[in-house]
Design a protein around this motif. Structure first.
Motif, PDB file in Angstrom:
ATOM      1  N   LEU A  22       0.829  -1.202   0.000  1.00 30.15           N
ATOM      2  CA  LEU A  22       0.000   0.000   0.000  1.00 30.15           C
ATOM      3  C   LEU A  22       0.868   1.258   0.000  1.00 30.15           C
ATOM      4  O   LEU A  22       1.974   1.237   0.540  1.00 30.15           O
ATOM      5  CB  LEU A  22      -0.916   0.009   1.230  1.00 30.15           C
ATOM      6  CG  LEU A  22      -2.273  -0.684   1.080  1.00 30.15           C
ATOM      7  CD1 LEU A  22      -2.114  -2.147   0.717  1.00 30.15           C
ATOM      8  CD2 LEU A  22      -3.093  -0.554   2.345  1.00 30.15           C
ATOM      9  N   PRO A  23       0.362   2.357  -0.576  1.00 26.24           N
ATOM     10  CA  PRO A  23       1.130   3.614  -0.584  1.00 26.24           C
ATOM     11  C   PRO A  23       1.332   4.155   0.840  1.00 26.24           C
ATOM     12  O   PRO A  23       0.602   3.775   1.764  1.00 26.24           O
ATOM     13  CB  PRO A  23       0.241   4.575  -1.390  1.00 26.24           C
ATOM     14  CG  PRO A  23      -0.773   3.724  -2.059  1.00 26.24           C
ATOM     15  CD  PRO A  23      -0.933   2.500  -1.248  1.00 26.24           C
ATOM     16  N   LEU A  24       2.280   5.067   0.992  1.00 26.46           N
ATOM     17  CA  LEU A  24       2.559   5.667   2.303  1.00 26.46           C
ATOM     18  C   LEU A  24       1.566   6.771   2.650  1.00 26.46           C
ATOM     19  O   LEU A  24       1.394   7.116   3.813  1.00 26.46           O
ATOM     20  CB  LEU A  24       3.983   6.235   2.332  1.00 26.46           C
ATOM     21  CG  LEU A  24       5.120   5.203   2.289  1.00 26.46           C
ATOM     22  CD1 LEU A  24       6.453   5.892   2.132  1.00 26.46           C
ATOM     23  CD2 LEU A  24       5.112   4.329   3.538  1.00 26.46           C
ATOM     24  N   SER A  25       0.947   7.356   1.641  1.00 30.60           N
ATOM     25  CA  SER A  25      -0.048   8.407   1.889  1.00 30.60           C
ATOM     26  C   SER A  25      -1.403   7.973   1.332  1.00 30.60           C
ATOM     27  O   SER A  25      -1.476   7.082   0.485  1.00 30.60           O
ATOM     28  CB  SER A  25       0.383   9.714   1.230  1.00 30.60           C
ATOM     29  OG  SER A  25       0.564   9.519  -0.163  1.00 30.60           O
ATOM     30  N   ASN A  26      -2.445   8.630   1.839  1.00 33.07           N
ATOM     31  CA  ASN A  26      -3.799   8.274   1.405  1.00 33.07           C
ATOM     32  C   ASN A  26      -4.022   8.696  -0.046  1.00 33.07           C
ATOM     33  O   ASN A  26      -3.782   9.831  -0.417  1.00 33.07           O
ATOM     34  CB  ASN A  26      -4.822   8.950   2.322  1.00 33.07           C
ATOM     35  CG  ASN A  26      -6.183   8.292   2.213  1.00 33.07           C
ATOM     36  OD1 ASN A  26      -6.292   7.138   1.812  1.00 33.07           O
ATOM     37  ND2 ASN A  26      -7.215   9.011   2.565  1.00 33.07           N
ATOM     38  N   VAL A  27      -4.472   7.778  -0.872  1.00 30.33           N
ATOM     39  CA  VAL A  27      -4.700   8.024  -2.298  1.00 30.33           C
ATOM     40  C   VAL A  27      -6.195   7.857  -2.569  1.00 30.33           C
ATOM     41  O   VAL A  27      -6.860   7.053  -1.918  1.00 30.33           O
ATOM     42  CB  VAL A  27      -3.889   7.019  -3.150  1.00 30.33           C
ATOM     43  CG1 VAL A  27      -4.071   7.297  -4.631  1.00 30.33           C
ATOM     44  CG2 VAL A  27      -2.419   7.088  -2.793  1.00 30.33           C
ATOM     45  N   LYS A  28      -6.719   8.606  -3.534  1.00 29.46           N
ATOM     46  CA  LYS A  28      -8.156   8.570  -3.831  1.00 29.46           C
ATOM     47  C   LYS A  28      -8.680   7.162  -4.093  1.00 29.46           C
ATOM     48  O   LYS A  28      -9.769   6.796  -3.665  1.00 29.46           O
ATOM     49  CB  LYS A  28      -8.467   9.461  -5.045  1.00 29.46           C
ATOM     50  CG  LYS A  28      -8.522  10.940  -4.711  1.00 29.46           C
ATOM     51  CD  LYS A  28      -8.915  11.742  -5.945  1.00 29.46           C
ATOM     52  CE  LYS A  28      -8.939  13.239  -5.631  1.00 29.46           C
ATOM     53  NZ  LYS A  28      -9.289  14.036  -6.834  1.00 29.46           N
ATOM     54  N   ILE A  29      -7.902   6.371  -4.816  1.00 35.35           N
ATOM     55  CA  ILE A  29      -8.389   5.031  -5.189  1.00 35.35           C
ATOM     56  C   ILE A  29      -8.277   4.005  -4.061  1.00 35.35           C
ATOM     57  O   ILE A  29      -8.699   2.868  -4.209  1.00 35.35           O
ATOM     58  CB  ILE A  29      -7.669   4.496  -6.451  1.00 35.35           C
ATOM     59  CG1 ILE A  29      -6.148   4.384  -6.217  1.00 35.35           C
ATOM     60  CG2 ILE A  29      -7.987   5.325  -7.658  1.00 35.35           C
ATOM     61  CD1 ILE A  29      -5.436   3.605  -7.296  1.00 35.35           C
ATOM     62  N   MET A  30      -7.692   4.424  -2.917  1.00 32.81           N
ATOM     63  CA  MET A  30      -7.572   3.515  -1.776  1.00 32.81           C
ATOM     64  C   MET A  30      -8.931   3.367  -1.102  1.00 32.81           C
ATOM     65  O   MET A  30      -9.404   4.265  -0.426  1.00 32.81           O
ATOM     66  CB  MET A  30      -6.554   4.063  -0.782  1.00 32.81           C
ATOM     67  CG  MET A  30      -5.127   3.951  -1.250  1.00 32.81           C
ATOM     68  SD  MET A  30      -4.564   2.255  -1.241  1.00 32.81           S
ATOM     69  CE  MET A  30      -4.612   1.914   0.486  1.00 32.81           C
ATOM     70  N   THR A  31      -9.574   2.220  -1.312  1.00 33.03           N
ATOM     71  CA  THR A  31     -10.901   1.974  -0.747  1.00 33.03           C
ATOM     72  C   THR A  31     -10.980   0.554  -0.197  1.00 33.03           C
ATOM     73  O   THR A  31     -10.095  -0.272  -0.411  1.00 33.03           O
ATOM     74  CB  THR A  31     -11.995   2.126  -1.824  1.00 33.03           C
ATOM     75  OG1 THR A  31     -11.769   1.146  -2.853  1.00 33.03           O
ATOM     76  CG2 THR A  31     -12.012   3.515  -2.428  1.00 33.03           C
ATOM     77  N   ARG A  32     -12.078   0.310   0.495  1.00 33.30           N
ATOM     78  CA  ARG A  32     -12.348  -1.027   1.036  1.00 33.30           C
ATOM     79  C   ARG A  32     -12.359  -2.076  -0.074  1.00 33.30           C
ATOM     80  O   ARG A  32     -11.851  -3.183   0.080  1.00 33.30           O
ATOM     81  CB  ARG A  32     -13.715  -0.995   1.731  1.00 33.30           C
ATOM     82  CG  ARG A  32     -14.077  -2.247   2.487  1.00 33.30           C
ATOM     83  CD  ARG A  32     -15.501  -2.150   3.017  1.00 33.30           C
ATOM     84  NE  ARG A  32     -15.662  -0.967   3.868  1.00 33.30           N
ATOM     85  CZ  ARG A  32     -16.837  -0.535   4.327  1.00 33.30           C
ATOM     86  NH1 ARG A  32     -17.938  -1.170   3.993  1.00 33.30           N
ATOM     87  NH2 ARG A  32     -16.902   0.521   5.094  1.00 33.30           N
ATOM     88  N   GLU A  33     -12.944  -1.700  -1.226  1.00 35.46           N
ATOM     89  CA  GLU A  33     -13.080  -2.649  -2.333  1.00 35.46           C
ATOM     90  C   GLU A  33     -11.733  -3.096  -2.890  1.00 35.46           C
ATOM     91  O   GLU A  33     -11.558  -4.261  -3.255  1.00 35.46           O
ATOM     92  CB  GLU A  33     -13.912  -2.031  -3.476  1.00 35.46           C
ATOM     93  CG  GLU A  33     -15.385  -1.893  -3.184  1.00 35.46           C
ATOM     94  CD  GLU A  33     -15.749  -0.663  -2.358  1.00 35.46           C
ATOM     95  OE1 GLU A  33     -16.931  -0.481  -2.057  1.00 35.46           O
ATOM     96  OE2 GLU A  33     -14.831   0.120  -2.005  1.00 35.46           O
ATOM     97  N   ILE A  34     -10.773  -2.154  -2.957  1.00 36.14           N
ATOM     98  CA  ILE A  34      -9.470  -2.505  -3.539  1.00 36.14           C
ATOM     99  C   ILE A  34      -8.696  -3.442  -2.603  1.00 36.14           C
ATOM    100  O   ILE A  34      -8.016  -4.360  -3.046  1.00 36.14           O
ATOM    101  CB  ILE A  34      -8.657  -1.240  -3.913  1.00 36.14           C
ATOM    102  CG1 ILE A  34      -7.681  -1.563  -5.050  1.00 36.14           C
ATOM    103  CG2 ILE A  34      -7.937  -0.616  -2.730  1.00 36.14           C
ATOM    104  CD1 ILE A  34      -7.140  -0.340  -5.775  1.00 36.14           C
ATOM    105  N   ILE A  35      -8.835  -3.220  -1.274  1.00 35.64           N
ATOM    106  CA  ILE A  35      -8.175  -4.098  -0.297  1.00 35.64           C
ATOM    107  C   ILE A  35      -8.819  -5.486  -0.329  1.00 35.64           C
ATOM    108  O   ILE A  35      -8.128  -6.512  -0.349  1.00 35.64           O
ATOM    109  CB  ILE A  35      -8.271  -3.517   1.138  1.00 35.64           C
ATOM    110  CG1 ILE A  35      -7.712  -2.085   1.200  1.00 35.64           C
ATOM    111  CG2 ILE A  35      -7.554  -4.420   2.133  1.00 35.64           C
ATOM    112  CD1 ILE A  35      -6.238  -1.955   0.972  1.00 35.64           C
ATOM    113  N   TYR A  36     -10.146  -5.516  -0.364  1.00 36.15           N
ATOM    114  CA  TYR A  36     -10.881  -6.789  -0.403  1.00 36.15           C
ATOM    115  C   TYR A  36     -10.530  -7.580  -1.662  1.00 36.15           C
ATOM    116  O   TYR A  36     -10.259  -8.779  -1.603  1.00 36.15           O
ATOM    117  CB  TYR A  36     -12.389  -6.512  -0.348  1.00 36.15           C
ATOM    118  CG  TYR A  36     -13.248  -7.735  -0.576  1.00 36.15           C
ATOM    119  CD1 TYR A  36     -13.530  -8.627   0.456  1.00 36.15           C
ATOM    120  CD2 TYR A  36     -13.771  -8.012  -1.836  1.00 36.15           C
ATOM    121  CE1 TYR A  36     -14.312  -9.745   0.245  1.00 36.15           C
ATOM    122  CE2 TYR A  36     -14.556  -9.133  -2.059  1.00 36.15           C
ATOM    123  CZ  TYR A  36     -14.826  -9.996  -1.021  1.00 36.15           C
ATOM    124  OH  TYR A  36     -15.595 -11.121  -1.242  1.00 36.15           O
TER     125      TYR A  36
END
Length: 603
Positions: free
Chosen positions: A544-558
């Protein structure tokens, strides 16, 4: 206003394409229309198909400066309808349409309207005799199914279309194989097509079907009708991205169309599907509503979930048996049973680590995430990374150590198939393409480590750097070589000690291609989570990136975690991981608004 919008372009809050689009739509008529057209372009690009007029002021995009300039009034719908380029009359040829208190781009509104009519119009499925129903219900394959799968089989023959939804491991493709069996063996249907939005997903579907149908059709005269190929939706319906064209053709004579990874289907794909199948075609959509949605606007599974109702399985089964025996009775098309969610899992053991972790993520249970951080799951390993180059370097070295066996196998000249299977069974997944924690950064760092340890393996072909063991991913379908977008190849030596690219094909055969013939490829030690959708691996390393990115969501982790069958390694900051789980994708859809209105009328 134009100056203000140009400032937003410089600040990268909007894109040039949004500004050009807005100027075209607004025709310089009014600042209100210009601003709303810019916003329409943005929301379409991120997957929404309409703007809610009720919530329009809550959007961060509308700053105080902009609101002052557009002279906003309380009744925004009334205000908008004053202008010639917006209408509520559906027959008017204007760029923007207002319906159900939502603003739509006319083109997208038209497509959603067409999709709505397809799913809601009264249709007559083929009526089967009691002899056929008895053959199905008394068949050994049917008897051995659990009640969930029995219900789905019956729904397949009672419905023109069916959404079969389930998490990884719920046996969606195994069930698809059983459905094919009944269509061929009992109903004598021959034209069955397998498809998916991507090449990788379509071949994965074909591979799963072949595995499951081997025993079902052993020494069976209908075996020849089992699909031996699969198609991407673009290839099946001759859609072309680059030139934005669609070739007119006769409607496809298909008895059964099975589409996997349906969460990736956008409204443009769906329009081409319904435009080009015959009336007799039955469609089965397979998918997982928690996975990443399509890149283009639309979210058909989420729109359709509106009609899902939990029912007692025994009662539903008995109800369907009654319907089978009384098909002549008139019944309303409520869409209620056109969607079925599979609950029972087969890939993972009950309460397995990956299954439990997936449940925590998809429900957004922040309290239980601490169990992931504390490494209480044996199959899930969480590694905390810091904002330092030293921390990053150690992380890459740790991941690289997992591929030591891969290079040992190459050195020992193990069988090619064994090497390919070993590599294809694990993958590094990233969220971004760029940056040192994106696929480019990972690939570059890996190659530096490889050069230090295996410098003799490096060589050049066509002025490009290659080495023995270099993995590549094909980025475009190559028809003459039968290579699809997403397939992975490894650079190895053939029997004559010549350097070639070796691909493990879906039928487990090996395709060997000279390096100089390969175009449209990338090094693939790491791939994006989006690219991994539709694939499965034994082990995955998620960075995962070190900073919060727009595309970082629950769905992408799942989506990332459920690609793994045995082990998951997560590299992240705790705060970033938690922020991602808290944020989920919620798309605005005109189709959902239409379905919602229909459901109120029915009830």
């Amino acid at each position: 206003m134009i100056k203000l919008l140009k400032k937003l372009i410089k600040k990268k809050k909007i894109r040039i394409i949004d500004y050009i689009f807005a100027k075209e739509i607004s025709q310089n008529s009014n600042t209100l229309i210009l601003v709303i057209s810019v916003y329409m372009s943005i929301i379409n690009r991120i997957g929404n198909t309409c703007i809610s007029l009720k919530n329009i002021l809550q959007k961060k995009f509308f700053s105080k400066k902009i609101l002052k300039k557009i002279h906003f009034k309380k009744n925004i719908e009334k205000e908008l309808l004053k202008y010639k380029n917006i209408a509520s009359n559906k027959n008017t040829n204007v760029p923007l349409i207002i319906e159900n208190n939502h603003l739509h781009l006319h083109k997208i509104w038209h497509i959603e309207n067409k999709i709505y009519k397809f799913f809601t119009k009264p249709y007559q499925t083929k009526k089967y005799s009691n002899i056929i129903w008895n053959k199905i219900i008394n068949d050994k394959v049917f008897i051995n199914l659990n009640i969930e799968k029995k219900i789905v089989i019956l729904l397949c023959f009672l419905k023109k279309f069916l959404f079969i939804i389930g998490s990884p491991g719920t046996g969606k493709t195994t069930l698809a194989a059983k459905i094919i069996y009944f269509y061929i063996h009992i109903l004598k249907k021959k034209n069955i097509i397998l498809s998916a939005p991507t090449g990788k997903a379509s071949y994965h579907l074909l591979e799963s079907i072949k595995k499951n149908l081997f025993f079902l059709f052993k020494k069976n005269k209908y075996k020849k009708y089992v699909p031996n190929t699969s198609f991407t939706i673009h290839r099946l319906f001759k859609m072309y991205h680059t030139q934005n064209i669609f070739l007119n053709q006769k409607k496809k004579n298909i008895d059964l169309l099975i589409i996997d990874e349906s969460s990736m289907i956008d409204i443009f794909m769906l329009e081409k599907i319904i435009d080009n199948i015959s009336r007799k075609t039955q469609i089965i959509f397979l998918g997982d509503n928690y996975q990443l949605p399509s890149i283009n606007p639309g979210s058909i599974i989420h729109d359709f979930l509106f009609f899902y109702q939990k029912e007692n399985l025994k009662k539903l089964y008995n109800k369907l048996i009654y319907e089978c025996n009384n098909q002549n009775l008139k019944k309303k098309n409520t869409l209620k049973n056109n969607i079925f969610i599979l609950k029972k899992k087969y890939r993972f053991k009950t309460n397995s680590d990956i299954d439990q972790c997936a449940k925590i993520i998809k429900t957004g249970n922040i309290k239980n995430i601490k169990n992931i951080f504390k490494n209480r799951f044996k199959k899930i390993h969480f590694f905390k990374i810091k904002n330092t180059y030293h921390s990053y370097k150690n992380m890459i070295k740790k991941i690289f150590s997992f591929f030591k066996k891969f290079f040992t196998m190459i050195k020992n000249k193990d069988p090619i198939k064994k090497i390919l299977k070993y590599f294809n069974d694990k993958r590094i997944l990233c969220i971004q393409k760029k940056g040192f924690l994106g696929i480019r950064g990972i690939n570059e760092f890996f190659e530096k480590l490889i050069k230090k340890k295996y410098s003799k393996n490096f060589f050049k072909i066509n002025e490009k750097k290659w080495y023995i063991g270099k993995p590549i991913i094909i980025l475009k379908n190559i028809k003459n070589m039968k290579l699809f977008n997403g397939i992975t190849g490894i650079t190895l030596l053939d029997e004559n000690q010549e350097k070639k690219i070796f691909f493990l094909m879906p039928d487990h055969s090996i395709k060997i291609i000279p390096i100089n013939l390969i175009k449209h490829y990338k090094t693939t030690w790491a791939i994006t989570v989006h690219k991994s959708q539709g694939s499965e691996f034994s082990k995955i390393h998620l960075i995962l990136p070190l900073s919060n990115v727009k595309i970082m969501t629950r769905e992408i982790i799942y989506t990332a975690i459920t690609r793994a069958k045995k082990k998951v390694y997560i590299y992240s900051k705790k705060k970033i991981f938690i922020k991602s789980i808290k944020k989920n994708i919620c798309r605005k859809s005109g189709l959902y608004q239409k379905f919602k209105k229909l459901n109120i009328k029915i009830n």
